[in-house]
Structures are given as structure tokens and as C-alpha cells.
Design an enzyme around this catalytic site. Sequence first.
Site, PDB file in Angstrom:
ATOM      1  N   ARG A 176       0.209  -4.334  -1.454  1.00 54.43           N
ATOM      2  CA  ARG A 176       0.784  -4.307  -0.108  1.00 54.43           C
ATOM      3  C   ARG A 176      -0.231  -4.797   0.925  1.00 54.43           C
ATOM      4  NH1 ARG A 176       3.584  -4.005  -3.425  1.00 54.43           N
ATOM      5  NH2 ARG A 176       5.130  -2.454  -4.024  1.00 54.43           N
ATOM      6  N   SER A 255       9.726   2.638   2.202  1.00 55.39           N
ATOM      7  CA  SER A 255       8.609   3.514   1.849  1.00 55.39           C
ATOM      8  C   SER A 255       7.616   3.540   3.007  1.00 55.39           C
ATOM      9  CB  SER A 255       7.926   3.021   0.580  1.00 55.39           C
ATOM     10  OG  SER A 255       8.806   3.087  -0.518  1.00 55.39           O
ATOM     11  N   GLU A 373       2.658   2.240   5.533  1.00 57.02           N
ATOM     12  CA  GLU A 373       2.975   0.871   5.135  1.00 57.02           C
ATOM     13  C   GLU A 373       3.501   0.037   6.305  1.00 57.02           C
ATOM     14  OE1 GLU A 373       5.832  -1.214   1.787  1.00 57.02           O
ATOM     15  OE2 GLU A 373       4.741   0.599   1.255  1.00 57.02           O
TER      16      GLU A 373
END
Length: 381
Positions: A176, A255, A373
Site C-alpha cells: 500500500r 479498509s 490507509e
Amino acid sequence: MSSRTLAEATTMRVGGEAQRWIDAATREEVAAAYAEALADDHEPLLLLGGGSNTVASSEPFEGTVLRVATRGIRTLPAAPTPHRPAGEEPPVDDSVVLRIEAGEPWDEVVARAVADGLTGIEALSGIPGSTGAAPIQNIGAYGQEIASTLVGIELLEAETLELREVPASELRLGYRDSAIKRGILQGVVLSVDLRLRRSPDGRSQPVAYQQLATALGVELGTRVPLTDVRDSVLALRGSKGMVLSEDPDSVSAGSFFTNPIVSARFASQLPKELPSWSVSPEPQATVLPLDPDTPVPSLERPVPRVKLSAAWLIEHSGISRGFSLPGSRAAISSKHTLALTNRGGATGEEIAELARFVQARVENQFGVHLVPEPVMVGLTL
């Protein structure tokens, strides 16, 4: 140019009114708006795609929001075949490179690839957002990452305002993460090039994620029809509220926390039942030179690292699905503890308050700091 709120353009549905809002539907519009916004050093600029990875303060945004809405997908010409001796057969090239404009909705790209019998991104079905944001976040799910198919991007560089083709190797893609996300490369993504594989029998790449294999009723490593993979992934994501729909649990940024990566030594001190996966590179053989004048390569071994399940950490810190702070309109999803949701009329500040509470509980219980995130605009955790 128009006046809009970030709440209207983000999947979390939070965010105040922007001072300036520009929807750019062509490359020329993107370049002109980007140059104009950068010319004012004192005015904040927010680049926006699908709005699925953005959580913004409900206070007014005193700057320019540039939403990239370009569309288009085309196949790039095949690379020239190198010269080969007479009689030698060239290797079979079953790949195709697609150039996808940054504003294309990601899931529509996946749907088209599956329909055209192209493999490589089928397990990334249902991920919301635009294609231009995909390499910045190095999106991944169910055993696939965009890093495995990414050839490169077209980047309009902030410093020179020139268009440059940036190969995937320069993007420093990680979990990520990317050089753009870290600010090492700065600019606006105009297109993304993906190398996908033709599947004559319409079957997927080998299934590489146990939960997906179980849903499909097959063993890991099995190739199944592309449409079956897509349908199963969409069903799995839907069961977790991770597909945009009328489901209240889908009013989120997906998420909210990444799975933390820690040293194997630290992980060994955590509960044995905590799901974890090794992310350390395989040890490589080292060849030592016989020539005494040749420098000896470093024999240092990388520190073994482990990825932990953030969802497990949250649940076992005492935070259950559906949890909310007293009087707050932000809540943990009723389907998945990794998602923070807007239950109706929540502010960005309420989302951030809940996120900080989750971080504190996990850190106090396990000594692990959870990293958000989404991009936080006007908010801090």
C-alpha cells in the site's frame, strides 16, 4: 469551475465545501488546471479521483480540488520482435499492454479485462476508486497486487509540468505504498499501463489466496473461469461491506488501517493465535570473489519481518463490529472491523476521533501502532 463539498465526492461522505472545484475531463484540462493551481504557492491543492481513499475535515477546504475525470482505454502497440536466427521460432507472447486514462473507474477496467479474457487483475474486482490512484496505493486483494501487472505510468511532473513516462521500477511499490505516496515523486498521474495475459480458455491466474480458494471450492493454485473469480471476489467483498452499494456499511473508505509489518522477533511476543504472514525476502546465495582486490559483498541478512492482521488486533483489543463512541455518528462496520463507517451525518472529525480511539486501544493492548490507509485532509490522527 464549480462549488462542491468533499462529502459529495467521497465514499465516506464527509468533507466541507471547497474554495475552488475543477472537474477535468481531458488531459488538456487536467494540465491547465494543475499548472494554474501550482502557480499559487499559498493555496492548497487536493487531487481527487474516485474519492474512495479520502477522509476530509468537515471544515471548508481553503484551496483547489482538482478531480481527474479523464476516460479511455487503448491497447499499446506490441514491442518489436528481436532478430533471431533463421529457423528459430520466436517465443509466444500472450501479453497485451493497456493504457488506461487516470479517471477510469477501476472496477470497470477489471470488468472489461475479464470480459476480454485478460488475466492479472481479476482478484482486484470491486475495489472502488479511479485507475490513476491504483499505483499510488499499490492496491491489492485476494492474492493479487497491481504491482504484478504494472508497466508504468504517465506522470505530469509538478516541478517541470512536463509529461514523463515513469516505469514501474521507479515507483518503489510496496505494501500500500509508492514513491508518489511518499512524496518522492510529485505530480499528477495521467494514465496507467498494465500488462495483462490473454487466456484462451477463459481461466484465471492460479488462485493465490485461501479465502478465495475456499469460496470457489478449489485448492490453492487452481485456475478457474475468470468470471467465477470476479463473482466470488465481489461476493466476498460485499459480505464485508466493501462494495459500494445501498448497504450502510459501504459508506466508508474501505479498509481504514493497513496490516502492520513488524520484526519477527517482536511478533513472537504477541499471542500465537494472531494471524501473521512472513514478508521477508527469500535468502539469496552469495558468491564471494577469489580476487583479493575485489570488494567483498555485504553478508548482512535483512531483519525477518512479519505482517499482522489489523482486523484481529482491533477485535481482540475489545472493539467489536458496530462499535461507536457515545453520541458519535461514526462507527465500526457491522461486517468488518477494519472499516470505519459514516452511519449518517457524521463529520470528518468524528471519523478521526473513532480512528484515534482504535489506535489507542490496539497500542495499549499489543504495543502495535496502526497506520491509516486513507488520505487524511485537514485531519490528524
